[in-house]
Design a protein around this motif. Sequence first.
Motif, PDB file in Angstrom:
ATOM      1  N   VAL A  13     -60.695 -16.010 -59.204  1.00 25.95           N
ATOM      2  CA  VAL A  13     -60.044 -16.942 -58.286  1.00 25.95           C
ATOM      3  C   VAL A  13     -59.106 -16.189 -57.348  1.00 25.95           C
ATOM      4  O   VAL A  13     -59.146 -16.376 -56.133  1.00 25.95           O
ATOM      5  N   PHE A  14     -58.269 -15.336 -57.899  1.00 26.79           N
ATOM      6  CA  PHE A  14     -57.309 -14.608 -57.079  1.00 26.79           C
ATOM      7  C   PHE A  14     -58.009 -13.746 -56.027  1.00 26.79           C
ATOM      8  O   PHE A  14     -57.681 -13.806 -54.843  1.00 26.79           O
ATOM      9  N   VAL A  15     -58.968 -12.955 -56.460  1.00 32.39           N
ATOM     10  CA  VAL A  15     -59.632 -12.020 -55.553  1.00 32.39           C
ATOM     11  C   VAL A  15     -60.402 -12.759 -54.455  1.00 32.39           C
ATOM     12  O   VAL A  15     -60.258 -12.454 -53.270  1.00 32.39           O
ATOM     13  N   PHE A  16     -61.209 -13.743 -54.850  1.00 32.20           N
ATOM     14  CA  PHE A  16     -62.050 -14.409 -53.859  1.00 32.20           C
ATOM     15  C   PHE A  16     -61.262 -15.368 -52.973  1.00 32.20           C
ATOM     16  O   PHE A  16     -61.581 -15.521 -51.795  1.00 32.20           O
ATOM     17  N   LEU A  17     -60.227 -15.981 -53.504  1.00 29.45           N
ATOM     18  CA  LEU A  17     -59.394 -16.832 -52.672  1.00 29.45           C
ATOM     19  C   LEU A  17     -58.636 -15.989 -51.645  1.00 29.45           C
ATOM     20  O   LEU A  17     -58.597 -16.326 -50.455  1.00 29.45           O
ATOM     21  N   SER A  19     -59.425 -12.951 -50.531  1.00 30.88           N
ATOM     22  CA  SER A  19     -60.376 -12.371 -49.589  1.00 30.88           C
ATOM     23  C   SER A  19     -60.891 -13.420 -48.606  1.00 30.88           C
ATOM     24  O   SER A  19     -60.946 -13.182 -47.397  1.00 30.88           O
ATOM     25  N   GLY A  20     -61.250 -14.582 -49.115  1.00 25.61           N
ATOM     26  CA  GLY A  20     -61.778 -15.631 -48.254  1.00 25.61           C
ATOM     27  C   GLY A  20     -60.752 -16.145 -47.264  1.00 25.61           C
ATOM     28  O   GLY A  20     -61.055 -16.316 -46.078  1.00 25.61           O
ATOM     29  N   LEU A  21     -59.538 -16.390 -47.731  1.00 22.12           N
ATOM     30  CA  LEU A  21     -58.502 -16.885 -46.828  1.00 22.12           C
ATOM     31  C   LEU A  21     -58.138 -15.847 -45.776  1.00 22.12           C
ATOM     32  O   LEU A  21     -57.890 -16.192 -44.620  1.00 22.12           O
ATOM     33  N   THR A  22     -58.121 -14.580 -46.167  1.00 22.48           N
ATOM     34  CA  THR A  22     -57.847 -13.520 -45.197  1.00 22.48           C
ATOM     35  C   THR A  22     -58.894 -13.522 -44.100  1.00 22.48           C
ATOM     36  O   THR A  22     -58.572 -13.421 -42.911  1.00 22.48           O
ATOM     37  N   LYS A  23     -60.165 -13.642 -44.500  1.00 25.91           N
ATOM     38  CA  LYS A  23     -61.246 -13.656 -43.509  1.00 25.91           C
ATOM     39  C   LYS A  23     -61.203 -14.895 -42.624  1.00 25.91           C
ATOM     40  O   LYS A  23     -61.635 -14.859 -41.483  1.00 25.91           O
ATOM     41  N   LEU A  24     -60.685 -15.987 -43.152  1.00 25.05           N
ATOM     42  CA  LEU A  24     -60.611 -17.214 -42.362  1.00 25.05           C
ATOM     43  C   LEU A  24     -59.500 -17.175 -41.317  1.00 25.05           C
ATOM     44  O   LEU A  24     -59.651 -17.743 -40.239  1.00 25.05           O
ATOM     45  N   VAL A  25     -58.386 -16.521 -41.630  1.00 27.88           N
ATOM     46  CA  VAL A  25     -57.242 -16.563 -40.713  1.00 27.88           C
ATOM     47  C   VAL A  25     -57.183 -15.379 -39.755  1.00 27.88           C
ATOM     48  O   VAL A  25     -56.468 -15.435 -38.764  1.00 27.88           O
ATOM     49  N   LYS A  26     -57.923 -14.317 -40.042  1.00 33.85           N
ATOM     50  CA  LYS A  26     -57.899 -13.143 -39.168  1.00 33.85           C
ATOM     51  C   LYS A  26     -59.205 -13.020 -38.402  1.00 33.85           C
ATOM     52  O   LYS A  26     -60.267 -13.400 -38.886  1.00 33.85           O
ATOM     53  N   SER A  27     -59.097 -12.471 -37.246  1.00 34.18           N
ATOM     54  CA  SER A  27     -60.302 -12.242 -36.444  1.00 34.18           C
ATOM     55  C   SER A  27     -61.079 -11.062 -37.015  1.00 34.18           C
ATOM     56  O   SER A  27     -60.547 -10.247 -37.775  1.00 34.18           O
ATOM     57  N   ARG A  28     -62.312 -10.970 -36.609  1.00 31.78           N
ATOM     58  CA  ARG A  28     -63.177  -9.867 -37.024  1.00 31.78           C
ATOM     59  C   ARG A  28     -62.540  -8.526 -36.671  1.00 31.78           C
ATOM     60  O   ARG A  28     -62.550  -7.600 -37.465  1.00 31.78           O
ATOM     61  N   GLU A  29     -61.957  -8.434 -35.500  1.00 27.75           N
ATOM     62  CA  GLU A  29     -61.332  -7.189 -35.048  1.00 27.75           C
ATOM     63  C   GLU A  29     -60.132  -6.818 -35.917  1.00 27.75           C
ATOM     64  O   GLU A  29     -59.901  -5.647 -36.206  1.00 27.75           O
ATOM     65  N   GLU A  30     -59.371  -7.827 -36.350  1.00 36.65           N
ATOM     66  CA  GLU A  30     -58.220  -7.565 -37.220  1.00 36.65           C
ATOM     67  C   GLU A  30     -58.651  -7.106 -38.610  1.00 36.65           C
ATOM     68  O   GLU A  30     -57.925  -6.387 -39.285  1.00 36.65           O
ATOM     69  N   GLY A  48     -68.465 -17.562 -42.452  1.00 33.52           N
ATOM     70  CA  GLY A  48     -69.372 -18.145 -43.437  1.00 33.52           C
ATOM     71  C   GLY A  48     -69.173 -17.526 -44.809  1.00 33.52           C
ATOM     72  O   GLY A  48     -69.118 -18.236 -45.825  1.00 33.52           O
ATOM     73  N   ILE A  49     -69.051 -16.210 -44.855  1.00 35.57           N
ATOM     74  CA  ILE A  49     -68.773 -15.519 -46.118  1.00 35.57           C
ATOM     75  C   ILE A  49     -67.437 -15.982 -46.673  1.00 35.57           C
ATOM     76  O   ILE A  49     -67.295 -16.230 -47.876  1.00 35.57           O
ATOM     77  N   ALA A  50     -66.449 -16.113 -45.805  1.00 31.88           N
ATOM     78  CA  ALA A  50     -65.119 -16.547 -46.229  1.00 31.88           C
ATOM     79  C   ALA A  50     -65.163 -17.930 -46.866  1.00 31.88           C
ATOM     80  O   ALA A  50     -64.551 -18.154 -47.926  1.00 31.88           O
ATOM     81  N   ILE A  51     -65.888 -18.840 -46.255  1.00 33.97           N
ATOM     82  CA  ILE A  51     -65.988 -20.193 -46.805  1.00 33.97           C
ATOM     83  C   ILE A  51     -66.665 -20.171 -48.168  1.00 33.97           C
ATOM     84  O   ILE A  51     -66.220 -20.836 -49.108  1.00 33.97           O
ATOM     85  N   LEU A  52     -67.726 -19.377 -48.300  1.00 39.85           N
ATOM     86  CA  LEU A  52     -68.395 -19.252 -49.604  1.00 39.85           C
ATOM     87  C   LEU A  52     -67.470 -18.663 -50.654  1.00 39.85           C
ATOM     88  O   LEU A  52     -67.486 -19.076 -51.816  1.00 39.85           O
ATOM     89  N   GLU A  53     -66.640 -17.679 -50.265  1.00 41.90           N
ATOM     90  CA  GLU A  53     -65.694 -17.083 -51.212  1.00 41.90           C
ATOM     91  C   GLU A  53     -64.656 -18.101 -51.673  1.00 41.90           C
ATOM     92  O   GLU A  53     -64.363 -18.193 -52.868  1.00 41.90           O
ATOM     93  N   VAL A  54     -64.112 -18.867 -50.747  1.00 41.21           N
ATOM     94  CA  VAL A  54     -63.107 -19.873 -51.114  1.00 41.21           C
ATOM     95  C   VAL A  54     -63.726 -20.954 -51.994  1.00 41.21           C
ATOM     96  O   VAL A  54     -63.159 -21.327 -53.027  1.00 41.21           O
ATOM     97  N   LEU A  55     -64.888 -21.451 -51.608  1.00 41.63           N
ATOM     98  CA  LEU A  55     -65.550 -22.475 -52.426  1.00 41.63           C
ATOM     99  C   LEU A  55     -65.919 -21.936 -53.808  1.00 41.63           C
ATOM    100  O   LEU A  55     -65.782 -22.628 -54.819  1.00 41.63           O
ATOM    101  N   GLY A  56     -66.395 -20.685 -53.856  1.00 43.76           N
ATOM    102  CA  GLY A  56     -66.717 -20.069 -55.144  1.00 43.76           C
ATOM    103  C   GLY A  56     -65.490 -19.925 -56.020  1.00 43.76           C
ATOM    104  O   GLY A  56     -65.536 -20.198 -57.226  1.00 43.76           O
TER     105      GLY A  56
END
Length: 118
Positions: A13-17, A19-30, A48-56
């Motif tokens: 939960v900690f790792v994927f939440l 990672s997923g939230l980081t990918k959702l709030v930051k741009s690809r370049e960041e 899309g990967i971020a959403i799957l990580e958060v849902l997982g």
Amino acid sequence: MTAFLWISQGVLVFVFLASGLTKLVKSREELLSRMPYVEDLSQVEVQGIAILEVLGALGVIAPVATGILPRLTPIAAAGLALMMAGAALTHLRRGEFQYLPINGLLFVLAVVVASAYM
């Protein structure tokens, strides 16, 4: 086994939440400096990967913790294991071998959680 199982779920939960939230709030370049593999992906694919990580992450803990549809926990854990298999293949292809132990550990934890609830 119960304590190990809950700790395993907590780590997932900690790792994927995170990672997923980081990918959702930051741009690809960041993300490029910490996650160089995103240069191979579009912003939509990263999100899309971020959403799957958060849902997982939520699916690994919420159903069994609340007792609502606990059958979803092993499905979510299996999904995270598949994501780690894909991540490992991506890192192998890119020659980013330093990430493989993390992918392997998360894969094993996800498989343990999935098999414990089946």
